[in-house]
Design a protein around this motif. Structure first.
Motif, mmCIF file in Angstrom:
data_model
loop_
_atom_site.group_PDB
_atom_site.id
_atom_site.type_symbol
_atom_site.label_atom_id
_atom_site.label_comp_id
_atom_site.label_asym_id
_atom_site.label_seq_id
_atom_site.Cartn_x
_atom_site.Cartn_y
_atom_site.Cartn_z
ATOM 1 N N GLY A 166 0.808 -1.203 0.000
ATOM 2 C CA GLY A 166 0.000 0.000 0.000
ATOM 3 C C GLY A 166 0.845 1.259 0.000
ATOM 4 N N ALA A 167 2.020 1.205 0.644
ATOM 5 C CA ALA A 167 2.928 2.356 0.639
ATOM 6 C C ALA A 167 3.402 2.649 -0.782
ATOM 7 N N GLN A 168 3.717 1.598 -1.540
ATOM 8 C CA GLN A 168 4.115 1.785 -2.936
ATOM 9 C C GLN A 168 2.944 2.260 -3.775
ATOM 10 N N LEU A 169 1.761 1.750 -3.470
ATOM 11 C CA LEU A 169 0.561 2.190 -4.165
ATOM 12 C C LEU A 169 0.369 3.692 -4.013
ATOM 13 N N LYS A 170 0.557 4.197 -2.795
ATOM 14 C CA LYS A 170 0.384 5.624 -2.556
ATOM 15 C C LYS A 170 1.411 6.436 -3.335
ATOM 16 N N ASP A 171 2.671 5.997 -3.333
ATOM 17 C CA ASP A 171 3.699 6.728 -4.079
ATOM 18 C C ASP A 171 3.455 6.645 -5.585
ATOM 19 N N TRP A 172 2.930 5.528 -6.045
ATOM 20 C CA TRP A 172 2.549 5.408 -7.463
ATOM 21 C C TRP A 172 1.555 6.525 -7.803
ATOM 22 N N LEU A 173 0.559 6.700 -6.959
ATOM 23 C CA LEU A 173 -0.444 7.741 -7.192
ATOM 24 C C LEU A 173 0.134 9.138 -7.000
ATOM 25 N N GLU A 174 1.073 9.285 -6.066
ATOM 26 C CA GLU A 174 1.714 10.591 -5.875
ATOM 27 C C GLU A 174 2.448 11.028 -7.137
ATOM 28 N N CYS A 175 3.136 10.091 -7.778
ATOM 29 C CA CYS A 175 3.818 10.449 -9.029
ATOM 30 C C CYS A 175 2.811 10.763 -10.124
ATOM 31 N N SER A 176 1.748 9.982 -10.169
ATOM 32 C CA SER A 176 0.693 10.236 -11.145
ATOM 33 C C SER A 176 0.121 11.640 -10.981
ATOM 34 N N SER A 233 -4.137 33.192 -4.592
ATOM 35 C CA SER A 233 -3.971 34.005 -5.800
ATOM 36 C C SER A 233 -5.250 34.040 -6.619
ATOM 37 N N SER A 234 -5.620 35.227 -7.070
ATOM 38 C CA SER A 234 -6.775 35.372 -7.953
ATOM 39 C C SER A 234 -6.361 35.442 -9.419
ATOM 40 N N SER A 235 -5.071 35.342 -9.686
ATOM 41 C CA SER A 235 -4.576 35.359 -11.068
ATOM 42 C C SER A 235 -4.926 34.048 -11.766
ATOM 43 N N PRO A 236 -4.966 34.037 -13.107
ATOM 44 C CA PRO A 236 -5.233 32.782 -13.824
ATOM 45 C C PRO A 236 -4.177 31.720 -13.494
ATOM 46 N N GLN A 237 -4.645 30.522 -13.175
ATOM 47 C CA GLN A 237 -3.754 29.403 -12.891
ATOM 48 C C GLN A 237 -4.203 28.190 -13.703
ATOM 49 N N TYR A 238 -3.278 27.624 -14.474
ATOM 50 C CA TYR A 238 -3.610 26.476 -15.317
ATOM 51 C C TYR A 238 -3.349 25.189 -14.544
ATOM 52 N N LEU A 239 -4.337 24.308 -14.557
ATOM 53 C CA LEU A 239 -4.313 23.103 -13.733
ATOM 54 C C LEU A 239 -3.419 22.010 -14.296
ATOM 55 N N ILE A 240 -3.434 21.810 -15.620
ATOM 56 C CA ILE A 240 -2.763 20.651 -16.230
ATOM 57 C C ILE A 240 -1.285 20.944 -16.476
ATOM 58 N N ASN A 241 -0.428 20.078 -16.004
ATOM 59 C CA ASN A 241 1.012 20.184 -16.198
ATOM 60 C C ASN A 241 1.385 19.531 -17.530
ATOM 61 N N TRP A 242 1.117 20.247 -18.612
ATOM 62 C CA TRP A 242 1.412 19.705 -19.945
ATOM 63 C C TRP A 242 2.916 19.599 -20.182
ATOM 64 N N LYS A 243 3.656 20.521 -19.648
ATOM 65 C CA LYS A 243 5.077 20.624 -19.978
ATOM 66 C C LYS A 243 5.887 19.444 -19.480
ATOM 67 N N ASP A 244 5.612 19.015 -18.246
ATOM 68 C CA ASP A 244 6.495 18.047 -17.599
ATOM 69 C C ASP A 244 5.890 16.675 -17.359
ATOM 70 N N HIS A 245 4.606 16.485 -17.692
ATOM 71 C CA HIS A 245 3.976 15.205 -17.370
ATOM 72 C C HIS A 245 3.077 14.764 -18.525
ATOM 73 N N ARG A 246 3.348 13.597 -19.067
ATOM 74 C CA ARG A 246 2.544 13.070 -20.162
ATOM 75 C C ARG A 246 1.249 12.482 -19.615
ATOM 76 N N THR A 247 0.178 12.651 -20.344
ATOM 77 C CA THR A 247 -1.109 12.151 -19.857
ATOM 78 C C THR A 247 -1.119 10.636 -19.748
ATOM 79 N N TYR A 248 -0.314 9.942 -20.556
ATOM 80 C CA TYR A 248 -0.282 8.480 -20.447
ATOM 81 C C TYR A 248 0.434 8.028 -19.176
ATOM 82 N N ASN A 249 0.984 8.988 -18.416
ATOM 83 C CA ASN A 249 1.544 8.687 -17.103
ATOM 84 C C ASN A 249 0.633 9.155 -15.967
ATOM 85 N N PHE A 250 -0.589 9.543 -16.310
ATOM 86 C CA PHE A 250 -1.565 9.906 -15.287
ATOM 87 C C PHE A 250 -2.414 8.676 -14.978
ATOM 88 N N ASP A 251 -1.834 7.788 -14.190
ATOM 89 C CA ASP A 251 -2.524 6.541 -13.862
ATOM 90 C C ASP A 251 -3.639 6.782 -12.851
#
Length: 683
Positions: free
Chosen positions: A476-486, A497-515
C-alpha cells in the motif's frame, strides 16, 4: 595573328585552371527533410471516426516533401522512426502477420519507397510486434536502416553474433551536390541513428535475452570519431529521442538525449523525434542556448516534425568547400505543417494528399476498414475523454474494468497460492487526452466513442497501444507513491492568488503517465507541492497530494492509513508500465503475472462478454477519485484545456462533476479553455 590569339587563349585557360586548382573554393546549399513518428498513418484518414482527416497522414506530408524539393537544388529525405505501429492500419497488418498472412511489403514502405528516402532510423515502437516482424518489414524498404546502440545478445538475424550491432550503426553516402555555379560536386554525408535504451523495459517480452542496448550519448561518442575517420564531411544524427534535460545532459541512460547530443563533438545537425512535439517552436523558447528563430540548440541545427505526418522537418545548410574540406557556414531549421487554422479556428488544408500513395496502399486501406469495423458489442453511454484529466472518466474506467476482470480470472485459475486472497486493483491512464498540448493537431487527440454498437475500431480508440497485460504485487505504501507520481499531472495551485492558474502540467507530465488506480478511493490536493517529478524522482519528500487513500474489502471493511501501507495488493496494468520501473512498485522484481494477451484484445473481449450477458457494457465512471476542495476566501481562476467542439460542449454539460465555465477565447493551439470550480468558502 590567329595563331597568336589562339596561343594567348590557351595560355589564359591554363592560367585560370591553375588558379582554380590553387584556390579550389566553392559554395553550395543543401536541404535535408525529415519525417518522424508516422505511426503507420499513411492515409489522411481517421479510422476511429471513419472519415478523411486533413491533419494527419504521410500521403499529405508527401506533398510537402515534393514542394520542398522543388524549392531547392539539393534535397535529401530521412525518417526518424516509430513507423510500423500506432494506427489501425499498423494493427491490421500485425494481426494478419500473427495469423500467418505475411505481407510482401509493409504499407508504410510501399508509400516511402515512392519518396526516395536516403535512410531510416529505428524507433522504439518498431519492436512492438517482435524482431521477426521488424526484420521482414525493413528488408522491403528501398533505403538502408541505421541504429548505433542496439546490440545482438542471442538468436539474432543475418549472421549477427553476440556483441555485434543488430543494425548498421551508421552509413556514409557519397552524395552529388550542385554548387552555386551549377557545377556538380561530391560530399560525403554521414547518418547515425539511436533509440531510447528503455526499449528493453517497454518491449521486454520481445527483446529479453535477444538484444542489449547502450546509452545514446555514449554510442555517439564511440561512433562519431569513426565516421570522421572514414571520411564523413558532415554528420547528421537521427535520434529517436526528445530534447531531454539541459541541466543534466550527461545521463547515459536518458530516454530523451537530443540536448546532450548537441554537445558531442562532430555532430553537425540533429533530426529528432519520439516526443511528438514540434521544434523549433515557442514551446522550447526558455531552454538555455536554444534559438527558436534559427532552430539551433547549442548552435547545432535541429528539427522535430511532430507526429502522424502532421509536419515536415526542414534544415537548410549553406556549405562551403575550401582547403579540401566541407564546412557549414550557416544553417536554419523549420517545421512545415500540412494544415493551418483560419481566423475562425477551423482547420484548412495546406496541401492535398498524394494520389500515388493513396493508390499504393489501397488494398491495405480496404483491409483496415474491414478490420476496424468488425462488431464487438454495445455500450450504454458515450465514452469521450474530454474530461479525463479533471474527473474520473468512462474511457479510462472501461479499460480498468476489463483489466480488473481479466486479472481476477487469471488469479483464480492460477496455482500460485501467494496471490490468492490478495486485493486486486487496476491501473489505467488516458492515452488520448489532448496529445501533448504542443501542436494544433493535438486538439483532435481525444477518445470519441459514442454509445450504441461498438466495433474493433472503438477498442483501438480506447486503447491505443499493443501493450500486453501484466500484474504486479506491491504494498500500500508503494501504491500511494505510485499515485503521488501520477498526481504530478497537475500544477500546484496557490489558494491565495486570484490570477489565472492552469491546472494541467502539460510541460512536464505526459497524460499516459496519469494513472488512475481502481479498487481504491482517494483525493488529490493540488494546493500541495508534488512529491515526484515526471520521472518519479523524489523532489519534495514531505509533500503529500494523495489524501484519504482507502481500500474497502468485500465485507465493507475500510483499510486506510498505516494498515493500508502494510497491505499487499495485486495491480493489473500493461507491460510498458509494469517493466518501466519508473513508478513505485513497478519493475521486473514486482511482476507476478505476465500474459501474452494485449490489453486491447482483453478490452474487446470484455465488451463482448458484457454485451452477451448484460445486453451492453456500462462504462460509467465510478468516481473513485476527485480533487480535494480548496478552502479559501479568494476567488480562484483555475483553468484547463480540452477539445473545442459541439460534441465536447454537450458531453461536458451532461457529465461534468464540478462547475465548469467555458471561456470565450480558444488558446493558441485551438483548445477550448474552461474554468473549473475547485474552491469552497470556509464555513
Amino acid at each position: 595573328m590567329n595563331k597568336t590569339l589562339l596561343a594567348v587563349m590557351i595560355s589564359s585557360a591554363f592560367a585560370m585552371s591553375g588558379c582554380q586548382s590553387l584556390d579550389n573554393t566553392y559554395s553550395a546549399q543543401l536541404r535535408v527533410l525529415e519525417t518522424s513518428d508516422i505511426h503507420a498513418n499513411v492515409m489522411d484518414y481517421d479510422y476511429y471516426q471513419t472519415k478523411q482527416d486533413i491533419t494527419i497522414g504521410l500521403a499529405r506530408t508527401a506533398s510537402l516533401i515534393k514542394a520542398a524539393r522543388a524549392e531547392s537544388e539539393n534535397t535529401l529525405l530521412v525518417d526518424n522512426g516509430d513507423l510500423l505501429q500506432g494506427s489501425p492500419m499498423g494493427d491490421y497488418i500485425a494481426s494478419e502477420f500473427k495469423k500467418g498472412n505475411e505481407f510482401s511489403t509493409h504499407p508504410t514502405h510501399k508509400a516511402m519507397n515512392l519518396l526516395n528516402y536516403e535512410v531510416g532510423n529505428i524507433g522504439n515502437h518498431e519492436f512492438n510486434y517482435g524482431l521477426n516482424f521488424l526484420n521482414k518489414a525493413i528488408n522491403k524498404a528501398n533505403f538502408p536502416y541505421i541504429n548505433a546502440n542496439v546490440y545482438c545478445e542471442s538468436d539474432c538475424w543475418e549472421g549477427k553474433k553476440t556483441g555485434d550491432n543488430l543494425f548498421t550503426p551508421f552509413i556514409i553516402k557519397k552524395t552529388p551536390i550542385i554548387d552555386v555555379q551549377g557545377i556538380e560536386r561530391t560530399i560525403n554525408i554521414g547518418y547515425i541513428g539511436f533509440v531510447p535504451p528503455q526499449i528493453l523495459q517497454w518491449d521486454k517480452q520481445n527483446l529479453e535475452g535477444k538484444v542489449t542496448v547502450k546509452g545514446i550519448v555514449e554510442s555517439a561518442e564511440k561512433f562519431i570519431p569513426e565516421m570522421k575517420a572514414q571520411g564523413a564531411d558532415i554528420i547528421i544524427a537521427i535520434p529517436h529521442s526528445g530534447i531531454g534535460s539541459s541541466e543534466n545532459p550527461s545521463d547515459i541512460h536518458a530516454e530523451n538525449a537530443t540536448y546532450a547530443l548537441t554537445t558531442v563533438k562532430g555532430i553537425d545537425a540533429i533530426m529528432f523525434g519520439h516526443s511528438h512535439s514540434v521544434f523549433p517552436s515557442q514551446q522550447f523558447a526558455d531552454l538555455p542556448n536554444v534559438d527558436i528563430t534559427k532552430g539551433l540548440i547549442n548552435g547545432v541545427p535541429a528539427v522535430m516534425p511532430g507526429r502522424w505526418g502532421d509536419n515536415l522537418g526542414v534544415i537548410d545548410f549553406d556549405l562551403q568547400y575550401s582547403n579540401q574540406t566541407w564546412s557549414i557556414k550557416s544553417a536554419k531549421s523549420e517545421s512545415r505543417q500540412i494544415y493551418q487554422r483560419n481566423e475562425a479556428g477551423s482547420k484548412v488544408a495546406v496541401v492535398e494528399a498524394d494520389k500515388a500513395i493513396h493508390d499504393a496502399v489501397a488494398d491495405e486501406h480496404k483491409g483496415t476498414l474491414a478490420f476496424v469495423n468488425a462488431p464487438i458489442g454495445k455500450a450504454t453511454s458515450d465514452m469521450y475523454s474530454f474530461l479525463t484529466l479533471v474527473q474520473d472518466d468512462p474511457t479510462v474506467q472501461i479499460v480498468s474494468n476489463a483489466q480488473l476482470q481479466y486479472v481476477k480470472d487469471q488469479v483464480a485459475a492460477s496455482d500460485n497460492s501467494s496471490l490468492k486472497g490478495l486485493p486486486i486493483l487496476s491501473a489505467a491512464a488516458p492515452f488520448k487526452a489532448g496529445g501533448r498540448h504542443s501542436a494544433a493537431s493535438d486538439g483532435d487527440a481525444f477518445v470519441q466513442v459514442p454509445k450504441g454498437a461498438l466495433t474493433y475500431k472503438n477498442a483501438a480508440d480506447l486503447y491505443l497501444y499493443p501493450n500486453t497485460v501484466v500484474a504486479l504485487k506491491i504494498t500500500g505504501a508503494q501504491l500511494k507513491d505510485w499515485l503521488e507520481c501520477s498526481a504530478n499531472q497537475f500544477n500546484q495551485i496557490d489558494k491565495h492568488s486570484s490570477s489565472p492558474q492552469y491546472l494541467i502540467n502539460w510541460k512536464d507530465h505526459r497524460t499516459y503517465n496519469f494513472d488512475v488506480i481502481d479498487g481504491v478511493t482517494y483525493k488529490i490536493d493540488v494546493t500541495q507541492a508534488s512529491k515526484f517529478d515526471s520521472n518519479c524522482t523524489v523532489i519534495d519528500p514531505t509533500a503529500e497530494r494523495i489524501v484519504g487513500l482507502t481500500y474497502t474489502d468485500q465485507q465493507g471493511k475500510k483499510i486506510t492509513g498505516e494498515q493500508l501501507e502494510k497491505q499487499q495488493f495485486i495491480v493489473g496494468t500493461n507491460n510498458y508500465r509494469a517493466f518501466g520501473g519508473k513508478f513505485a512498485g513497478t519493475g521486473a522484481n514486482y511482476v507476478v503475472m505476465e500474459q501474452p494477451d494485449t490489453n486491447r484484445d482483453v478490452l474487446a473481449a470484455y465488451i463482448t462478454s458484457q454485451t452477451n450477458t448484460q445486453g451492453a457494457v456500462n462504462p460509467s465512471a465510478d468516481n473513485n477519485w476527485d480533487f480535494v476542495d480548496i478552502i479559501t476566501p479568494t476567488k480562484l481562476d483555475i483553468r484547463f484545456e480540452t477539445q473545442d467542439s459541439e460534441t465536447a460542449d454537450h458531453f461536458i454539460k451532461t457529465y461534468a462533476q464540478r462547475s465548469l465555465t467555458k471561456r470565450a477565447k480558444q488558446d493558441e493551439l485551438g483548445f477550448a479553455v474552461y474554468n473549473i470550480q475547485l474552491s469552497k468558502k470556509a464555513q
